[in-house]
Motif scaffolding. Structure first.
Motif, PDB file in Angstrom:
ATOM      1  N   ARG A 617       0.865  -1.173   0.000  1.00 29.30           N
ATOM      2  CA  ARG A 617       0.000   0.000   0.000  1.00 29.30           C
ATOM      3  C   ARG A 617       0.901   1.221   0.000  1.00 29.30           C
ATOM      4  N   ALA A 618       0.671   2.108  -0.948  1.00 32.15           N
ATOM      5  CA  ALA A 618       1.454   3.334  -1.038  1.00 32.15           C
ATOM      6  C   ALA A 618       0.569   4.532  -0.758  1.00 32.15           C
ATOM      7  N   VAL A 619       1.113   5.497  -0.040  1.00 33.97           N
ATOM      8  CA  VAL A 619       0.445   6.774   0.211  1.00 33.97           C
ATOM      9  C   VAL A 619       1.330   7.865  -0.388  1.00 33.97           C
ATOM     10  N   VAL A 620       0.755   8.696  -1.247  1.00 34.84           N
ATOM     11  CA  VAL A 620       1.539   9.726  -1.917  1.00 34.84           C
ATOM     12  C   VAL A 620       0.857  11.083  -1.792  1.00 34.84           C
ATOM     13  N   LEU A 626       2.743  21.079 -10.598  1.00 39.36           N
ATOM     14  CA  LEU A 626       4.118  20.874 -11.038  1.00 39.36           C
ATOM     15  C   LEU A 626       4.410  19.426 -11.423  1.00 39.36           C
ATOM     16  N   GLY A 627       3.497  18.520 -11.104  1.00 44.17           N
ATOM     17  CA  GLY A 627       3.710  17.120 -11.433  1.00 44.17           C
ATOM     18  C   GLY A 627       4.688  16.421 -10.513  1.00 44.17           C
ATOM     19  N   LEU A 628       4.937  16.982  -9.350  1.00 49.07           N
ATOM     20  CA  LEU A 628       5.889  16.408  -8.406  1.00 49.07           C
ATOM     21  C   LEU A 628       5.185  15.425  -7.471  1.00 49.07           C
ATOM     22  N   VAL A 629       5.895  14.350  -7.124  1.00 49.78           N
ATOM     23  CA  VAL A 629       5.326  13.294  -6.288  1.00 49.78           C
ATOM     24  C   VAL A 629       6.205  13.087  -5.063  1.00 49.78           C
ATOM     25  N   ARG A 630       5.574  13.010  -3.916  1.00 51.52           N
ATOM     26  CA  ARG A 630       6.260  12.615  -2.683  1.00 51.52           C
ATOM     27  C   ARG A 630       5.589  11.366  -2.147  1.00 51.52           C
ATOM     28  N   VAL A 631       6.341  10.272  -2.060  1.00 49.32           N
ATOM     29  CA  VAL A 631       5.802   9.039  -1.473  1.00 49.32           C
ATOM     30  C   VAL A 631       5.891   9.191   0.038  1.00 49.32           C
ATOM     31  N   VAL A 632       4.736   9.249   0.685  1.00 46.66           N
ATOM     32  CA  VAL A 632       4.648   9.564   2.112  1.00 46.66           C
ATOM     33  C   VAL A 632       4.927   8.338   2.966  1.00 46.66           C
ATOM     34  N   GLU A 633       4.403   7.193   2.548  1.00 43.59           N
ATOM     35  CA  GLU A 633       4.574   5.965   3.318  1.00 43.59           C
ATOM     36  C   GLU A 633       4.315   4.771   2.423  1.00 43.59           C
ATOM     37  N   ILE A 634       4.989   3.674   2.705  1.00 41.63           N
ATOM     38  CA  ILE A 634       4.703   2.405   2.039  1.00 41.63           C
ATOM     39  C   ILE A 634       4.516   1.342   3.121  1.00 41.63           C
ATOM     40  N   ALA A 635       3.411   0.637   3.040  1.00 38.15           N
ATOM     41  CA  ALA A 635       3.182  -0.525   3.903  1.00 38.15           C
ATOM     42  C   ALA A 635       3.263  -1.771   3.037  1.00 38.15           C
ATOM     43  N   THR A 636       3.883  -2.802   3.554  1.00 37.90           N
ATOM     44  CA  THR A 636       4.014  -4.030   2.773  1.00 37.90           C
ATOM     45  C   THR A 636       3.842  -5.245   3.662  1.00 37.90           C
ATOM     46  N   ALA A 637       3.341  -6.305   3.066  1.00 38.26           N
ATOM     47  CA  ALA A 637       3.203  -7.591   3.750  1.00 38.26           C
ATOM     48  C   ALA A 637       3.701  -8.670   2.797  1.00 38.26           C
ATOM     49  N   GLN A 638       4.501  -9.588   3.307  1.00 36.36           N
ATOM     50  CA  GLN A 638       5.076 -10.630   2.452  1.00 36.36           C
ATOM     51  C   GLN A 638       5.170 -11.934   3.217  1.00 36.36           C
ATOM     52  N   GLN A 654      12.819  -4.035   2.154  1.00 34.66           N
ATOM     53  CA  GLN A 654      13.019  -2.589   2.008  1.00 34.66           C
ATOM     54  C   GLN A 654      13.776  -2.267   0.717  1.00 34.66           C
ATOM     55  N   GLY A 655      14.841  -3.011   0.457  1.00 29.72           N
ATOM     56  CA  GLY A 655      15.635  -2.753  -0.743  1.00 29.72           C
ATOM     57  C   GLY A 655      14.870  -3.006  -2.020  1.00 29.72           C
ATOM     58  N   GLY A 656      14.115  -4.106  -2.058  1.00 29.53           N
ATOM     59  CA  GLY A 656      13.319  -4.406  -3.243  1.00 29.53           C
ATOM     60  C   GLY A 656      12.254  -3.362  -3.481  1.00 29.53           C
ATOM     61  N   THR A 657      11.653  -2.871  -2.397  1.00 29.04           N
ATOM     62  CA  THR A 657      10.638  -1.837  -2.526  1.00 29.04           C
ATOM     63  C   THR A 657      11.241  -0.545  -3.061  1.00 29.04           C
ATOM     64  N   ALA A 658      12.466  -0.230  -2.651  1.00 32.26           N
ATOM     65  CA  ALA A 658      13.139   0.976  -3.146  1.00 32.26           C
ATOM     66  C   ALA A 658      13.322   0.912  -4.656  1.00 32.26           C
ATOM     67  N   MET A 695       8.635   2.842   6.113  1.00 28.02           N
ATOM     68  CA  MET A 695       8.016   1.595   5.666  1.00 28.02           C
ATOM     69  C   MET A 695       7.499   0.812   6.859  1.00 28.02           C
ATOM     70  N   GLU A 696       6.279   0.331   6.713  1.00 22.79           N
ATOM     71  CA  GLU A 696       5.685  -0.582   7.694  1.00 22.79           C
ATOM     72  C   GLU A 696       5.675  -1.970   7.063  1.00 22.79           C
ATOM     73  N   VAL A 697       6.305  -2.938   7.741  1.00 16.25           N
ATOM     74  CA  VAL A 697       6.510  -4.257   7.143  1.00 16.25           C
ATOM     75  C   VAL A 697       5.881  -5.336   8.014  1.00 16.25           C
ATOM     76  N   ASP A 698       5.022  -6.155   7.393  1.00 24.25           N
ATOM     77  CA  ASP A 698       4.490  -7.359   8.034  1.00 24.25           C
ATOM     78  C   ASP A 698       5.116  -8.568   7.355  1.00 24.25           C
ATOM     79  N   VAL A 699       5.766  -9.414   8.139  1.00 23.93           N
ATOM     80  CA  VAL A 699       6.408 -10.617   7.618  1.00 23.93           C
ATOM     81  C   VAL A 699       5.617 -11.836   8.082  1.00 23.93           C
ATOM     82  N   LEU A 700       5.040 -12.559   7.121  1.00 24.94           N
ATOM     83  CA  LEU A 700       4.326 -13.802   7.424  1.00 24.94           C
ATOM     84  C   LEU A 700       5.272 -14.978   7.254  1.00 24.94           C
ATOM     85  N   GLU A 701       5.049 -16.025   8.037  1.00 22.87           N
ATOM     86  CA  GLU A 701       5.838 -17.248   7.921  1.00 22.87           C
ATOM     87  C   GLU A 701       4.889 -18.430   7.756  1.00 22.87           C
TER      88      GLU A 701
END
Length: 752
Positions: A617-620, A626-638, A654-658, A695-701
């Motif tokens: 989930r991305a919040v921008v 001006l067409g400028l974008v600021r990514v405010v937060e990214i939440a991810t679950a994997q 985190q690196g892959g998301t970047a 980044m907010e990260v949820d890691v499932l196992e």
């Protein structure tokens, strides 16, 4: 070899702990030795002459000017290649040095070795090449119409005998484009070739696949494979670009010709020409659904620009086709994916490998479908989410966990970040913005992706591990030796963790990867923890079985802190005592469950080993003026199956998301008529720490029963779904279609 089925014991620094990386302090302190730091006495420096044209015949090459430069030891052309003139990962089609023609800008034509890097570069500039320039073919659609095809992969599966009658209550269509992305690794291509007494070569190099390099280099040098010995040098990132050869053959040729060590180091600009990139793509999609949004069919046409040579394009095309409808249950699928030759730069492996391009298209379509039926974007995905037992477009049953709905719910249910304050640093463009935030709008977007893990389509995918248990300094110690390339992903740490877990010994050394041990395959396809981890585990289990047999007691159960422990918890013997009879060493070649080739007509077959899933989930905030974008937060679950090293897992996410964020809003190699216009980090932009949001990260196992420790490949999934999530958020903020990535400011500010 004995087979041991007992559970391993736990140990400090073992599987499931965030064991520290042995290279961590060295890298952050600047003391780590990368391949560009290599040095040898009497070393020469190599330089490459490259074509300035994307397509031309070579009429003549005049090297006399270079030979006249003091300090030059050798100047070589294609005529000086003693063995095979061409190499390649899947198809042997790329010249070591151009023969008669060049097919892309930057193609190597000649080599120089000199006693100083500047001397080598000056001499290279004095080589005169006479070209007859041709009009390049740079449009993939034109190439396809000409029949310049690398591979066509059809994936056709129908829900009924009705054939290809594709009808539905709700139909959404779209055409999407993905630009050419660079891997942008930290360390440019580099290595050192040293001539050996047996007439062979010792090559110290940054690579992803030692044995496939060895095979190709040996063929080009007309040497036996055992005469080409590769040793992994310090690697500054890879992300797919180091699967193909770059300077390996060139440095070796110069070293054998001069009888001296030769070092080659690309500058950043040359690096843009010296490795493959992510395939640009054009994707046409049609989704049909009933009135509730339940998918009835997906039809897609995917065209990938492979550039001048094959590289890994056939496998990338297959991934785009087989994963082309996403992690959804779709009764009828008609996907045709094509890879074509052009005179653009060669394209090959990059993190996500075909799934990235497809995900941008199918997730954009899912948002269109949600809008068409008037439901929430997450809800339409949840209604179609695959589960364990779902059928892939290829007919393959998803046998492992597929927590698609759960991942979507996790990112959706995360609290949203607060609205921006009046601080200008929180506006798109920061303090340099010329507006005062009047046109800034917030948007939220979602995406989820699917990725295969390990090599596919019947490839003989295996990894070899040699493990020795001995006594060192009066204590038990383990030596692990594989050819698996540590490219920054933390694989050395993982191998040590597995050895500690399986053998109950804390003192573990992982030998430098080289070709004196059997192949470990490539550090790609998110496969090394699965494959080499599996091989190390199997070799350790074989060592453990031998040690337990030495006790002569049937109740000898496990190894704990250097001791053999019985089923009742009592100590049977110490490892030091048992190893008095001699070291224990085992070498194991380990394979995963078999896959099969795709049917060439229907694209059906069990092509993949394992599937991995990630949601974003991305919040921008978007300045629409001006067409400028600021990514405010990214939440991810994997779902990672098993977090072998939890801290490293989060780092990979985190690196892959970047990299996915970079593709969404800034990263693109600009190619005009086959010419790269931005071969530098001044003009090719990548996210910095200022561009990456919290980044907010949820890691499932959710353990995979077929995988070692239940693990799943981790590195690629976050790159796949982060791009469409960011773009979906920009769409939500602006109401624009935005069918191409990266999204540029003019796509927003100048939209009609």
């Amino acid at each position: 070899m004995s087979t041991l089925t007992r559970e391993p014991t736990t140990v400090a620094g073992g599987v499931g702990t965030s064991a520290p990386r042995p290279d961590g302090v060295l890298k952050v302190s600047g003391e780590f030795a990368y391949s560009s730091d290599l040095w040898a006495d009497e070393m020469l420096w190599g330089a490459t002459v490259r074509s300035p044209h994307p397509s031309a015949e070579i009429r003549a090459v005049d090297i006399t000017g270079a030979l006249a430069v003091p300090g030059v030891y050798a100047v070589l052309t294609a005529a000086d290649v003693p063995g095979a003139k061409r190499y390649g990962l899947e198809i042997v089609d790329q010249p070591v040095l151009a023969v008669d023609e060049v097919r892309y800008e930057g193609e190597p034509v000649a080599l120089v070795a000199a006693d100083h890097p500047e001397t080598a570069r000056r001499a290279a500039a004095r080589i005169k090449v006479e070209y007859a320039v041709r009009a390049p073919v740079t449009d993939p659609e034109e190439a396809l119409s000409r029949g310049d095809l690398v591979r066509h992969v059809p994936v056709h599966r129908f829900a009924s005998a009705g054939g290809d009658a594709l009808t539905a209550d709700v139909v959404v269509t779209g055409t999407y484009e993905v630009g050419m992305q660079d891997q942008a690794f930290l360390g440019p291509e580099s290595g050192l070739a040293v001539p050996a007494e047996d007439g062979g070569i010792d090559l110290f190099v940054a690579t992803q696949w030692l044995h496939v390099d060895q095979k190709q280099v040996a063929a080009c040098l007309a040497l036996a494979p055992e005469q080409v010995r590769l040793r992994l040098a310090g690697v500054g990132g890879a992300f797919g670009a180091r699967e193909d050869l770059s300077m390996q053959v060139h440095a070796s040729l110069l070293a054998l010709h001069t009888g001296k060590p030769v070092k080659m180091v690309y500058g950043r600009e040359e690096s843009f020409f010296g490795h493959v990139h992510r395939h640009p793509a054009r994707l046409e999609y049609e989704h049909g659904a009933d009135r509730t949004g339940k998918l009835v069919y997906v039809k897609a046409r995917i065209v990938l620009d492979g550039g001048a040579y094959t590289s890994s394009t056939p496998a990338v095309v297959a991934n785009a086709a087989t994963l082309g409808v996403g992690p959804y249950d779709v009764p009828t699928v008609v996907v045709d994916a094509y890879g074509v030759y052009t005179n653009n730069p060669p394209c090959g492996a990059m993190r996500g490998f075909g799934a990235v391009q497809a995900c941008f298209a199918y997730e954009s379509q899912m948002d269109k479908l949600a809008a068409a039926i008037g439901v929430d974007p997450v809800e339409v995905r949840r209604r179609n989410a695959m589960t364990t037992g779902s059928v892939m477009p290829t007919g393959q049953i998803v046998s492992g966990p597929a927590p698609v709905e759960e991942l979507l719910s996790l990112v959706r249910d995360r609290p949203l970040p607060p609205e921006a304050t009046g601080d200008p640093r929180e506006r798109p463009g920061g303090v340099a913005n010329t507006t005062r935030g009047e046109g800034v709008v917030r948007g939220v977007g979602y995406a989820i992706g699917i990725k295969n893990v390990c090599f596919s389509e019947g490839f003989d995918d295996f990894s070899t591990a040699r493990v020795r248990l001995s006594v060192l300094g009066g204590e038990p110690a383990v030596l692990v030796h594989t050819a698996a390339a540590e490219v920054g992903q933390g694989l050395v740490t993982v191998q040590a963790q597995i050895a500690r877990t399986e053998l109950g010994v804390s003192q573990v050394t992982v030998a430098t990867a080289d070709t004196s041990v059997g192949s470990a395959g490539s550090s790609s396809a998110s496969r090394q923890t699965y494959m080499t981890g599996g091989a190390v585990r199997a070799a350790c289990q074989a060592v453990r079985a031998t040690v337990l047999e030495r006790t002569g007691r049937a109740d000898a159960l496990s190894l704990v802190d250097g001791k053999v422990v019985a089923s009742d918890g009592s100590v049977v013997a110490s490892l030091v005592e048992l190893l008095g009879e001699g070291d224990v060493e085992e070498t194991v070649e380990w394979r995963h469950k078999p896959t099969m080739p795709l049917d060439p007509v229907t694209g059906q077959g069990d092509a993949h080993v394992q599937y991995a899933f990630a949601a974003h989930r991305a919040v921008v905030d978007v300045d629409t003026e001006l067409g400028l974008v600021r990514v405010v937060e990214i939440a991810t679950a994997q779902d990672v199956g098993k977090a072998v090293n939890p801290q490293a897992v989060v780092g990979q996410i985190q690196g892959g998301t970047a990299q996915g964020l970079g593709l969404a809003v800034m990263e693109e190699i600009q190619v005009v008529d086959g010419v790269i216009r931005n071969p530098s980090f001044t003009d090719y932009l990548i996210p910095t720490i200022l561009d990456m949001p919290p980044m907010e990260v949820d890691v499932l196992e959710r353990g995979d029963p077929d995988a070692p420790y239940g693990l799943r490949g981790v590195g690629e999934p976050p790159t796949i779904s982060s791009t469409p999530a960011v773009v979906a958020a920009i769409r939500a903020a602006t109401g624009l279609a935005l069918t191409r990535v990266p999204v540029r400011p003019d796509h927003i500010a100048l939209a009609p």
